[in-house]
Design a protein around this motif. Sequence first.
Motif, PDB file in Angstrom:
ATOM      1  N   ALA A 211      47.255  21.562 -18.452  1.00  0.00           N
ATOM      2  CA  ALA A 211      47.430  23.033 -19.048  1.00  0.00           C
ATOM      3  C   ALA A 211      48.926  23.767 -18.093  1.00  0.00           C
ATOM      4  CB  ALA A 211      45.903  24.195 -18.537  1.00  0.00           C
ATOM      5  N   LYS A 212      49.688  24.021 -19.158  1.00  0.00           N
ATOM      6  CA  LYS A 212      51.060  23.951 -18.664  1.00  0.00           C
ATOM      7  C   LYS A 212      51.680  26.074 -18.408  1.00  0.00           C
ATOM      8  CE  LYS A 212      54.109  20.935 -18.158  1.00  0.00           C
ATOM      9  NZ  LYS A 212      54.052  20.509 -17.372  1.00  0.00           N
ATOM     10  N   ARG A 213      51.845  26.833 -19.871  1.00  0.00           N
ATOM     11  CA  ARG A 213      51.874  28.023 -19.499  1.00  0.00           C
ATOM     12  C   ARG A 213      51.345  28.829 -21.036  1.00  0.00           C
ATOM     13  NH1 ARG A 213      58.250  28.057 -20.374  1.00  0.00           N
ATOM     14  NH2 ARG A 213      58.349  26.084 -20.244  1.00  0.00           N
ATOM     15  N   SER A 214      50.833  30.072 -19.847  1.00  0.00           N
ATOM     16  CA  SER A 214      49.958  30.714 -21.222  1.00  0.00           C
ATOM     17  C   SER A 214      50.536  31.037 -22.372  1.00  0.00           C
ATOM     18  CB  SER A 214      50.275  32.285 -20.416  1.00  0.00           C
ATOM     19  OG  SER A 214      49.813  32.774 -19.197  1.00  0.00           O
ATOM     20  N   GLY A 215      49.646  30.562 -22.988  1.00  0.00           N
ATOM     21  CA  GLY A 215      49.515  30.454 -24.459  1.00  0.00           C
ATOM     22  C   GLY A 215      48.818  29.923 -25.474  1.00  0.00           C
ATOM     23  N   THR A 216      48.692  30.061 -26.706  1.00  0.00           N
ATOM     24  CA  THR A 216      47.782  29.170 -27.749  1.00  0.00           C
ATOM     25  C   THR A 216      47.938  27.977 -28.611  1.00  0.00           C
ATOM     26  OG1 THR A 216      46.656  30.664 -27.076  1.00  0.00           O
ATOM     27  CG2 THR A 216      45.679  29.292 -29.190  1.00  0.00           C
ATOM     28  N   THR A 217      47.854  26.777 -28.371  1.00  0.00           N
ATOM     29  CA  THR A 217      47.814  25.736 -29.611  1.00  0.00           C
ATOM     30  C   THR A 217      46.375  24.961 -30.101  1.00  0.00           C
ATOM     31  OG1 THR A 217      49.168  24.265 -29.949  1.00  0.00           O
ATOM     32  CG2 THR A 217      48.208  24.065 -27.615  1.00  0.00           C
ATOM     33  N   THR A 218      46.513  24.514 -31.092  1.00  0.00           N
ATOM     34  CA  THR A 218      45.800  23.643 -31.447  1.00  0.00           C
ATOM     35  C   THR A 218      45.729  22.404 -31.868  1.00  0.00           C
ATOM     36  OG1 THR A 218      45.289  25.758 -33.216  1.00  0.00           O
ATOM     37  CG2 THR A 218      43.734  22.914 -33.643  1.00  0.00           C
ATOM     38  N   VAL A 219      44.968  21.546 -31.277  1.00  0.00           N
ATOM     39  CA  VAL A 219      45.220  20.077 -31.308  1.00  0.00           C
ATOM     40  C   VAL A 219      44.455  19.402 -32.329  1.00  0.00           C
ATOM     41  CG1 VAL A 219      44.207  17.651 -30.013  1.00  0.00           C
ATOM     42  CG2 VAL A 219      45.865  19.594 -29.118  1.00  0.00           C
ATOM     43  N   THR A 220      44.213  18.820 -33.505  1.00  0.00           N
ATOM     44  CA  THR A 220      43.740  18.246 -34.013  1.00  0.00           C
ATOM     45  C   THR A 220      43.083  16.904 -34.357  1.00  0.00           C
ATOM     46  OG1 THR A 220      44.312  19.791 -36.173  1.00  0.00           O
ATOM     47  CG2 THR A 220      42.728  17.036 -36.409  1.00  0.00           C
ATOM     48  N   ILE A 221      42.244  16.547 -33.706  1.00  0.00           N
ATOM     49  CA  ILE A 221      41.474  15.351 -33.126  1.00  0.00           C
ATOM     50  C   ILE A 221      40.888  14.078 -34.581  1.00  0.00           C
ATOM     51  CG2 ILE A 221      40.881  13.114 -32.208  1.00  0.00           C
ATOM     52  CD1 ILE A 221      41.090  14.454 -29.839  1.00  0.00           C
ATOM     53  N   SER A 222      41.085  13.107 -35.697  1.00  0.00           N
ATOM     54  CA  SER A 222      40.514  12.554 -36.831  1.00  0.00           C
ATOM     55  C   SER A 222      40.351  11.888 -36.658  1.00  0.00           C
ATOM     56  CB  SER A 222      41.812  12.962 -37.515  1.00  0.00           C
ATOM     57  OG  SER A 222      43.183  13.678 -37.919  1.00  0.00           O
ATOM     58  N   ASN A 223      39.016  11.120 -37.373  1.00  0.00           N
ATOM     59  CA  ASN A 223      37.900  10.398 -37.336  1.00  0.00           C
ATOM     60  C   ASN A 223      37.853   9.766 -38.388  1.00  0.00           C
ATOM     61  OD1 ASN A 223      36.407   7.808 -36.466  1.00  0.00           O
ATOM     62  ND2 ASN A 223      34.136   9.233 -36.935  1.00  0.00           N
ATOM     63  N   CYS A 224      38.791   8.472 -38.808  1.00  0.00           N
ATOM     64  CA  CYS A 224      38.979   7.770 -40.179  1.00  0.00           C
ATOM     65  C   CYS A 224      37.525   6.462 -40.089  1.00  0.00           C
ATOM     66  CB  CYS A 224      39.194   7.135 -41.019  1.00  0.00           C
ATOM     67  SG  CYS A 224      40.101   6.809 -42.539  1.00  0.00           S
ATOM     68  N   ARG A 225      35.923   6.863 -40.561  1.00  0.00           N
ATOM     69  CA  ARG A 225      35.683   6.272 -40.139  1.00  0.00           C
ATOM     70  C   ARG A 225      35.226   5.034 -41.503  1.00  0.00           C
ATOM     71  NH1 ARG A 225      30.690   6.327 -37.033  1.00  0.00           N
ATOM     72  NH2 ARG A 225      29.014   4.474 -37.732  1.00  0.00           N
ATOM     73  N   ASN A 226      34.867   3.164 -40.594  1.00  0.00           N
ATOM     74  CA  ASN A 226      35.126   2.523 -42.244  1.00  0.00           C
ATOM     75  C   ASN A 226      36.137   2.630 -42.721  1.00  0.00           C
ATOM     76  OD1 ASN A 226      32.851   0.969 -41.057  1.00  0.00           O
ATOM     77  ND2 ASN A 226      31.998   2.501 -41.946  1.00  0.00           N
ATOM     78  N   CYS A 227      37.710   2.634 -42.159  1.00  0.00           N
ATOM     79  CA  CYS A 227      38.811   2.821 -42.659  1.00  0.00           C
ATOM     80  C   CYS A 227      39.674   1.292 -42.646  1.00  0.00           C
ATOM     81  CB  CYS A 227      39.887   3.522 -42.809  1.00  0.00           C
ATOM     82  SG  CYS A 227      39.305   5.345 -43.070  1.00  0.00           S
ATOM     83  N   LYS A 228      38.775   0.800 -43.710  1.00  0.00           N
ATOM     84  CA  LYS A 228      39.457  -1.447 -43.188  1.00  0.00           C
ATOM     85  C   LYS A 228      41.085  -1.207 -44.834  1.00  0.00           C
ATOM     86  CE  LYS A 228      35.383  -3.088 -42.581  1.00  0.00           C
ATOM     87  NZ  LYS A 228      35.038  -2.215 -41.357  1.00  0.00           N
ATOM     88  N   GLY A 229      42.155  -1.647 -43.948  1.00  0.00           N
ATOM     89  CA  GLY A 229      43.315  -1.713 -44.445  1.00  0.00           C
ATOM     90  C   GLY A 229      44.356  -0.885 -45.437  1.00  0.00           C
ATOM     91  N   GLY A 230      43.071   0.825 -44.984  1.00  0.00           N
ATOM     92  CA  GLY A 230      44.112   1.893 -45.531  1.00  0.00           C
ATOM     93  C   GLY A 230      43.329   2.966 -45.103  1.00  0.00           C
ATOM     94  N   GLN A 231      43.303   4.232 -45.347  1.00  0.00           N
ATOM     95  CA  GLN A 231      43.585   5.544 -44.579  1.00  0.00           C
ATOM     96  C   GLN A 231      42.350   5.931 -45.556  1.00  0.00           C
ATOM     97  OE1 GLN A 231      44.493   6.815 -41.941  1.00  0.00           O
ATOM     98  NE2 GLN A 231      44.824   4.417 -41.366  1.00  0.00           N
ATOM     99  N   VAL A 232      41.428   5.410 -46.375  1.00  0.00           N
ATOM    100  CA  VAL A 232      40.722   5.380 -47.000  1.00  0.00           C
ATOM    101  C   VAL A 232      38.748   5.869 -46.880  1.00  0.00           C
ATOM    102  CG1 VAL A 232      39.481   5.906 -49.756  1.00  0.00           C
ATOM    103  CG2 VAL A 232      42.004   5.988 -49.389  1.00  0.00           C
TER     104      VAL A 232
END
Length: 138
Positions: free
Chosen positions: A97-118
């Motif tokens: 954590a650095k300075r006062s403020g708000t931010t958002t982080v998104t962590i994405s799961n692509c389950r069983n995405c073989k050879g692509g992002q589907v």
Amino acid sequence: MYRTGLVVLLLVALVAGCGTGAAVYNFGTVVHGSVGKTADVRLTPGQRFSLAVDENASGGDSWRMANLPDVKVASFISEEYQAASGAAGVRYFVFNAKRSGTTTVTISNCRNCKGGQVPADERSRRESGDATFRITVA
């Protein structure tokens, strides 16, 4: 004599931690997230913290951080994985954590995405998605 000193220095460097496997040993405050959920994270400046998601690589999980937080609010340190029993484990995204403020982080799961992002099938589509973390430093 010069070679002996060099060998000693190299051995000291190895014993001191080079090549020990994990880059981070202190995950700080750990906040767990999951697909479809938003977790609120409240911190003070200078506090180390980790955003964590359960991961089963053999089950097809593949977690990736979609965006970095505002660097004025939190700085990214590393991504770590700790195995538990079997193929399951926890993936950690470690920050300071650095300075006062708000931010958002998104962590994405692509389950069983073989050879692509589907995802490969309907179940994989249901288990794919984003874990969102709303980070507030005050």
